[in-house]
Enzyme design. Structure first.
Site, short mmCIF file in Angstrom:
data_model
loop_
_atom_site.label_atom_id
_atom_site.label_comp_id
_atom_site.label_asym_id
_atom_site.label_seq_id
_atom_site.Cartn_x
_atom_site.Cartn_y
_atom_site.Cartn_z
N ASN A 115 71.87 50.41 60.20
CA ASN A 115 72.97 51.42 60.93
C ASN A 115 72.81 51.98 62.43
OD1 ASN A 115 72.61 54.40 61.10
ND2 ASN A 115 71.16 54.22 59.49
N PHE A 119 75.17 59.77 64.93
CA PHE A 119 75.34 61.09 64.66
C PHE A 119 76.57 61.41 65.07
CE2 PHE A 119 71.03 62.96 66.10
CZ PHE A 119 70.25 62.55 64.98
N SER A 178 65.99 59.65 64.30
CA SER A 178 66.78 58.98 64.43
C SER A 178 66.86 57.85 65.90
CB SER A 178 68.44 58.97 64.70
OG SER A 178 69.00 58.05 64.23
N THR A 181 70.31 57.66 68.65
CA THR A 181 70.17 58.54 70.00
C THR A 181 69.61 58.11 70.94
OG1 THR A 181 71.61 60.22 68.31
CG2 THR A 181 71.20 60.67 70.27
N LYS A 221 62.29 65.79 59.93
CA LYS A 221 62.05 64.44 59.56
C LYS A 221 61.59 63.79 60.59
CE LYS A 221 65.81 61.39 57.14
NZ LYS A 221 66.79 61.73 56.77
N ASN A 250 62.51 58.64 57.93
CA ASN A 250 63.83 58.33 58.45
C ASN A 250 63.98 56.40 58.35
OD1 ASN A 250 66.51 58.23 59.89
ND2 ASN A 250 65.42 60.17 60.55
#
Length: 345
Positions: A115, A119, A178, A181, A221, A250
């Site tokens: 993916n 966000f 993540s 971003t 995380k 993550n």
């Protein structure tokens, strides 16, 4: 039935469209009175499953990871599938569309997903409104920054989300890991990460004092792609900032030993699912052993079976979370894991 009938049909459709379709379907069935049926099929009620972690009593140690119910639209209904807790988000201060579509890809040969959502969410205040309808579900609030916010102003975004969610979640998760971003993972470096967590700790203390309530647990995380030296830094940061724990891990940017077509494997974004299982377990074990179990760990990444779940717990996880495994294996997996944990007690 899920793996033999429902999943093959759903997997014929675009994964992001299926996600929204599934939400509509579950919401509709719940309104039609099927919630009791779901609970009877998947929920395992047993006091021996209860876990008290960072001051919160969880009915069972199996949760739903962030990214599934981003805007807190379906957490009440999802809890009927046997989860002990639900993590919403990642939410940002302002609504944002996320990255251009197509941005979600199934790697069926690997039991994995890539993916690069970015966000996408309706903003923290929309999540707050939805969380006002909570029916005693333990909620984690996963918070991040807007894409347009430069890193030197990121702390402000995290504080906005923290303040807005404080009265509506049981614990917080700081997402700086993540890969979707631009520049976000730079916030995992020791200096900016320590500053961010200290700012949140200060806000936590101030907010709790003003409201005369207890402070909320704050977790970090982390990415599975950190080196052992970086993981050692994380252990030191947890000690220095006195946050409540770690979520490991993550999604990964690694693409090792995958069986899917080259075009799929080369898609940009974070990889989740079965290929991540070994590495996330390694990270959990490293953090647990090197810190001498100094803080709680929520283990997530590649849990597709009872064995995967038990390995995470054996490695040092206090709680676990599903996401991609829930998509591939269905809600029966939650039930099987809880029953397997009971069998070990």
């Amino acid at each position: 039935m899920y793996k033999l009938l429902i999943r093959p049909i759903l997997f014929l459709l675009d994964p992001e469209k299926v996600h929204h379709l599934s939400f509509t379907f579950v919401k509709l069935l719940s309104k039609m009175g099927f919630s009791g049926l779901f609970r009877s099929l998947y929920l395992v009620n047993d006091k021996r499953l209860e876990r008290e972690v960072f001051g919160i009593k969880f009915k069972n140690p199996v949760g739903l990871a962030a990214g599934f119910d981003k805007d807190a639209k379906l957490y009440n209904e999802l809890s009927n599938f046997g989860f002990g807790f639900i993590e919403i988000g990642t939410v940002t201060p302002k609504p944002q569309d996320g990255n251009p579509k197509k941005r979600l890809f199934r790697l069926k040969a690997d039991h994995a997903i890539i993916n690069r959502m970015g966000f996408n969410n309706l903003g923290v205040y929309e999540a707050v409104e939805n969380l006002k309808k909570n029916h005693n579900v333990i909620i984690g609030g996963n918070i991040g920054k807007n894409k347009i916010t430069p890193n030197h102003l990121a702390t402000k975004d995290y504080l906005i989300c923290f303040d807005a969610l404080f009265d509506h979640v049981d614990y917080f998760v700081v997402n700086v890991s993540s890969p979707n971003t631009p520049g976000l993972r730079e916030l995992q470096d020791k200096e900016p990460l320590t500053a961010l967590l200290m700012a949140l700790k200060h806000e936590n203390h101030k907010y709790a004092q003003n409201k005369q309530v207890i402070e909320k647990p704050i977790l970090l995380k982390i990415a599975p792609d950190l080196t052992n030296d970086q993981l050692s830094d994380i252990i030191q940061i947890v000690e220095d900032t006195r946050i409540s724990g770690i979520i490991a891990t993550n999604t990964t940017i690694a693409r090792e030993n995958l069986k899917s077509d080259y075009d799929l494997v080369e898609e940009k974004g974070g990889l989740s699912g079965k290929p991540l299982s070994k590495r996330s377990t390694e990270v959990i074990r490293f953090l647990s052993e090197k810190s001498n179990k100094a803080f709680p760990i929520i283990g997530v990444g590649g849990i597709h079976s009872v064995e995967d779940a038990l390995e995470k717990l054996e490695a040092g996880a206090d709680l676990i979370q599903l996401w991609t495994g829930f998509v591939y294996e269905g809600p029966a997996l939650v039930n099987k894991i809880n029953k397997a944990i009971l069998a070990q007690t």
